[in-house]
Design an enzyme around this catalytic site. Structure first.
Site, short mmCIF file in Angstrom:
data_model
loop_
_atom_site.label_atom_id
_atom_site.label_comp_id
_atom_site.label_asym_id
_atom_site.label_seq_id
_atom_site.Cartn_x
_atom_site.Cartn_y
_atom_site.Cartn_z
N LYS A 150 0.80 -1.22 0.00
CA LYS A 150 0.00 0.00 0.00
C LYS A 150 0.83 1.27 0.00
CE LYS A 150 -4.26 -1.82 2.05
NZ LYS A 150 -4.01 -3.21 1.73
N GLU A 164 -3.37 6.87 7.94
CA GLU A 164 -4.25 7.66 7.09
C GLU A 164 -5.21 8.45 7.96
OE1 GLU A 164 -6.44 5.09 4.57
OE2 GLU A 164 -4.82 4.82 3.11
N ARG A 174 -7.19 -8.09 -9.78
CA ARG A 174 -7.92 -9.33 -10.12
C ARG A 174 -9.37 -8.97 -10.44
NH1 ARG A 174 -10.98 -9.56 -5.57
NH2 ARG A 174 -10.01 -8.96 -3.60
#
Length: 613
Positions: A116, A200, A297
Site C-alpha cells: 500500500k 491515514e 484481479r
C-alpha cells in the site's frame, strides 16, 4: 483464442468462469481438494484434477500442484479467479515461466500495487489523489505517533501488506495510539508476514467507491464506471451496487479518469479495480475522493458492472489473455439502469454471524434474480473455505426497482437446515437509510440489532403452516367431553411452540413436517407426533428425549406390543407436557425411563422394534 483453461479456484467463481468459457468453446479443467470431490465446479468442468487435502494451504494455495495439473491436462492457460493465489505475483510468474498463459495482470503490476505504501507513492506521481497520511519508511513507534498527531484524529492504522479488512485499526485519540499500533502490527505480522504500517486520516462519513478498469497488451485502458460497496460489516462488503448513489456526471468523469491514470501508471493488463474512499459528509465531490488501493484481479462484485454495461468481464479477460485488444472503446461503453448484488453466506446472524456448516437439504433461490453460485441442493457446506454460497444480483431501470427486486428475491430464499444471512440482507435492503441511498461504511455497525431478522416466523405464518400440517385430520385438537383445542404444541426447528392454528384445507392429507420461508429465513415446523422429531423417535425406533425434562408418566413396559401413535410416556418440559408416541407398530424392545427421573436432550428413553408385516 485460447482453446483450454484451468481454473485455479473453487465454488462460485469457478462455476462463473466455466459458464463463459463454455459459451466461448474453451475446454475447462477444474482442480479440487478432498472436501470438493463432489462439488458443482468439478462436475461442470470438462476435466478435473485432485490437488490435495481439504485445507487450502495443502491444495488451492499450492502453486506447484496447480501448474502440474495444467501440464497434465494440456491446459494452455490458468485463470486464478479471486482469492487464493489470484494476487500472488510469484505464482503468476511461475505460471508464465512454465510456458502457460496467465489470465491476469503482469507480475510486476501485481507487485507494484501489492504494497500500500509503494502504491500510494506511485499514485501521487501519476496525479491520482490519495488520502492524507504518512507513508514513510521510519516505523519507529514514536515517529508513527508523531505523524498521527500531526494528521489529526481520528486516524486509521493500516498494514502495508494488508487486505480483506485485516490489519486495520481506527484510533480516536492520542492515548489509544500505542495500544492500537501494537495490535495492528501483531495482526499484520501474523496475517501477512509484514508488520509495517501506514497512517491515514480516518474519514468520518466514508463511502467505498471503486472503479472497474481493464487494460490490454496493446496499451489500451478503459473504465467500466463505478460501483458503491459502502454497506460493510467489519470491513467486509455485504451489498454492492452500480452506479453509485448521488454520483453526478462531473464527479464520475473525474474519478474514472483518475482510475485510468492509476492503471496506466503500472502498465496494467486485464481486469482490475481501483478502490477509493470518499468523504460523503457533503455529498460525493471529486475533491473529497481519494485513492485507497488497487485489487489486481476480478472482484467478487463484478456482476453489477456486467449488468449495467451488458459486458461479460470474464470473456474480456480471456480475450485479453489471448492477445486480443479490448472488445470495446471507451466511447462504446454506457450505463444502462441499476444493479445490486448481495452476498449470501452460510452464517447465523443470531449467533454473531458464526459460519454454519452441514448439508443443504433445501436450497432454492427462485428465478427472480441472477444467481451466481457454486452449490446446489444436497451439497455439503464445509468448514474449510469462505462461507459464501451464492451471489444474488438484481437489475432494474432505476435504483429503487433494483433494490425491490433484490429484496424480493432474498425474501423468498429457502436455505435449510444450514443457516444463512438472507434475513439480515432483507433487513439491510429495507432499512430507511439504505433505501434512500444515505449509506456509509458505518451503517451496519451503528444500527446493530435493528438489522437483525426476527427469531421466529410471524404468527400468521405459523398458523397457516400448522393448519397445513394438520390438514383435514378429524382428530386434530380432539378432547374427550370438551370442544376441540385450536392451540396445539408443534416443534419449530426442534423447539416446542404453542400455535393457534388455522383450519386445514378440506380433504388435505396431514403432514409430518414442512418448511416455513419468510423474509429470507427458513424454519422447519413439525407435528408433535411426527416420526423422527415430534415424537422423539428416530427411523430405527429409538425414542429420544426432544429436550431436557422430567419423565412424569410411563404407560408401557418392556415387551409390550404397541401400535403406531400409541403413547409410550410423558415428558414435562418448559411447563408443558409432551407425549412421546410409537413411530410404528411394534414391540417395546428397550425401556430406560422411569417416572420422576430427569433426562437430558437426546437421551434414549425407549426403543421400539418394528413388527414384521
Amino acid at each position: 483464442m485460447l482453446s483450454s483453461l484451468l481454473i485455479a479456484n473453487r465454488g462460485e467463481i469457478a462455476c462463473r468462469i466455466i459458464r463463459t468459457a463454455r459459451d466461448m468453446g474453451v475446454r475447462t479443467v477444474a482442480v479440487y481438494s478432498d472436501a470438493d470431490a463432489q462439488a458443482l465446479h468439478v462436475r461442470q468442468a470438462d476435466e478435473a484434477v485432485h490437488i490435495g487435502p481439504s485445507p487450502a494451504r495443502e491444495s488451492y494455495l499450492v502453486g506447484d500442484k496447480i501448474i502440474a495439473a495444467a501440464k497434465q491436462t494440456g491446459a494452455e492457460a490458468i485463470h486464478p479467479g479471486y482469492g487464493f493465489l489470484s494476487e500472488n505475483a510469484d505464482f503468476a510468474q511461475a505460471v508464465i515461466d512454465a510456458g502457460l498463459i496467465w489470465v491476469g495482470p503482469r507480475p510486476d503490476s501485481i507487485r507494484a500495487m501489492g504494497l500500500k505504501d509503494a502504491a500510494k507513492a506511485r499514485m501521487i506521481a501519476a496525479g491520482v489523489p490519495v488520502t492524507p497520511g504518512y507513508l514513510g519508511a521510519d516505523q519507529a513507534p514514536e515517529r508513527l505517533q508523531a505523524e498521527a498527531n500531526a494528521i489529526g484524529y481520528p486516524v486509521l492504522i493500516k498494514a502495508v501488506a494488508g487486505g480483506g479488512g485485516k490489519g486495520m485499526r481506527r484510533v480516536d485519540a492520542a492515548q489509544q495510539f500505542a495500544e492500537m499500533l501494537q495490535s495492528c502490527q501483531r495482526e499484520a505480522a501474523s496475517s501477512f508476514g509484514d508488520e509495517r504500517v501506514l497512517i491515514e486520516k480516518y474519514i468520518l462519513s466514508p463511502r467505498h467507491i471503486e472503479v472497474q478498469v481493464f487494460g490490454d497488451s496493446h496499451g489500451n485502458v478503459v473504465h467500466l464506471f463505478e460501483r458503491d460497496c459502502s454497506l460493510q460489516r467489519r470491513h467486509q462488503k455485504v451489498i454492492e451496487e452500480a452506479p453509485a448513489p448521488g454520483m453526478d456526471a462531473a464527479t464520475r468523469a473525474a474519478i474514472c479518469a483518475a482510475a485510468v491514470r492509476a492503471a496506466k501508471a503500472v502498465d496494467y493488463v486485464g481486469a482490475g479495480t481501483i478502490e477509493f474512499i470518499a468523504d460523503a459528509s457533503e455529498g460525493l465531490r471529486a475533491d473529497r475522493i481519494w485513492f485507497m488501493e488497487m485489487n489486481t484481479r476480478l472482484q467478487v462484485e463484478h456482476p453489477v458492472t456486467e449488468e449495467i454495461t451488458g459486458q461479460d468481464l470474464v470473456e474480456w479477460q480471456l480475450r485479453v489473455a489471448s492477445g486480443e485488444p479490448l472488445p470495446c472503446r471507451q466511447d462504446e461503453l454506457e450505463i444502462h439502469g441499476w444493479a445490486m448484488e448481495a452476498r449470501l453466506y452460510a452464517e447465523d446472524p443470531a449467533r454473531g454471524f458464526l459460519p454454519s456448516i452441514g448439508r443443504l437439504e433445501a436450497f432454492d433461490l427462485g428465478e427472480g434474480a441472477r444467481i451466481d453460485t457454486g452449490v446446489e441442493q444436497g451439497a455439503d457446506i464445509s468448514p474449510f473455505y469462505d462461507p459464501m454460497i451464492a451471489k444474488v444480483i438484481a437489475w432494474g431501470e432505476n435504483r429503487e426497482e433494483a433494490r425491490e427486486k433484490l429484496a424480493d428475491a432474498l425474501t423468498d430464499a429457502i436455505v435449510w437446515p444450514v443457516r444463512s444471512n438472507a434475513g439480515f440482507l432483507v433487513e439491510a435492503l429495507e432499512h430507511e437509510a439504505f433505501a434512500s441511498g444515505d449509506v456509509d461504511t458505518g451503517l451496519i455497525a451503528r444500527e446493530g440489532d435493528a438489522l437483525m431478522p426476527p427469531p421466529r416466523p410471524s404468527d400468521e405464518a405459523l398458523a397457516d403452516a400448522a393448519a397445513a400440517l394438520v390438514g383435514s385430520d378429524p382428530m386434530a385438537g380432539f378432547r374427550l367431553n370438551a370442544a376441540p383445542r385450536t392451540a396445539e404444541t408443534f416443534l419449530l426447528d426442534g423447539e416446542p411452540v404453542m400455535i393457534e392454528r388455522g383450519t386445514g384445507e378440506p380433504d388435505a392429507e396431514p403432514l409430518d413436517a414442512l418448511l416455513i420461508a419468510e423474509d429470507g429465513q427458513t424454519w422447519q415446523l413439525s407435528r408433535w407426533r411426527a416420526t423422527g422429531g415430534a415424537g422423539g423417535a428416530t427411523g430405527d425406533g429409538a425414542i429420544l428425549a426432544p429436550m431436557p425434562g422430567r419423565v412424569i408418566a410411563v404407560d408401557v413396559a418392556a415387551g409390550d406390543a404397541v401400535a403406531k401413535g400409541q403413547k409410550l410416556l410423558t415428558l414435562e418440559a418448559m411447563k408443558m407436557e409432551h407425549g412421546l408416541v410409537a413411530p410404528f407398530d411394534g414391540t417395546v424392545a428397550e425401556l430406560n425411563a422411569e417416572a420422576g427421573t430427569q433426562v437430558q436432550v437426546d437421551a434414549l428413553l425407549a426403543r421400539i422394534e418394528k413388527t414384521d408385516d
